[in-house]
Design an enzyme around this catalytic site. Structure first.
Site, PDB file in Angstrom:
ATOM      1  CB  CYS A 108      -0.908  -0.059   1.234  1.00  0.00           C
ATOM      2  SG  CYS A 108      -1.714   1.474   1.678  1.00  0.00           S
ATOM      3  CB  CYS A 132       0.536   1.657   4.116  1.00  0.00           C
ATOM      4  SG  CYS A 132      -1.202   1.198   3.940  1.00  0.00           S
TER       5      CYS A 132
END
Length: 156
Positions: free
Chosen positions: A53, A56
């Site tokens: 991600c 993230c």
């Protein structure tokens, strides 16, 4: 009487939703089961994330810095929706200084119970020292916004 039963059942559902995170138990990077409730008693930042991600990857270095800055006052917890070996390598590479738990289907369900109906990542839930969820953030959580929460949570 019927009216009170309806109110009670509605309230019990609310309490369950609010305490779902504290009844969760997930394996850590060494595959040892950890109860999230062990960190109750101080403000908690619970971040659901994955190694693949992009957002993230952007926010985790900021979480590492804030965990260091607020050591002993706030507890960050990462719940990875990913494979254990990938998460372990990522954690080592980034030098993550807070507990990382591994979640799969259980973590996805936990994330939904905590307010993320879309299942998107990253997702962060913020709790005060009493264990009350005070905020949720879907998507990248900017450091400045998180610092505002942390200042409020740690103000005496």
């Amino acid at each position: 009487m019927k009216k009170w039963l309806i109110v009670f059942s509605l309230l019990s559902g609310f309490v369950q939703a609010e305490t779902a995170i504290f009844s969760a138990q997930l394996p850590d990077l060494k595959n040892k089961i950890q109860a999230i409730s062990q960190w109750k008693g101080k403000p908690m930042i619970v971040n659901f994330w994955a190694t693949w991600c992009g957002p993230c990857r952007e926010e985790i270095p900021e979480f590492i810095a804030l965990q260091k800055q607020y050591a002993g006052k706030v507890q960050f917890i990462g719940i990875a929706i990913d494979e254990q070996k990938d998460v372990a390598a990522f954690s080592k590479q980034y030098g993550i200084n807070y507990p990382i738990l591994i979640g799969e289907a259980n973590a996805m369900e936990l994330m939904r119970k905590e307010g993320n109906q879309l299942g998107g990542l990253p997702f962060t839930a913020i709790y005060n020292a009493k264990g009350e969820r005070i905020a949720i953030e879907l998507g990248r959580l900017k450091k400045e916004k998180l610092e505002n929460y942390l200042k409020e949570l740690t103000r005496k």
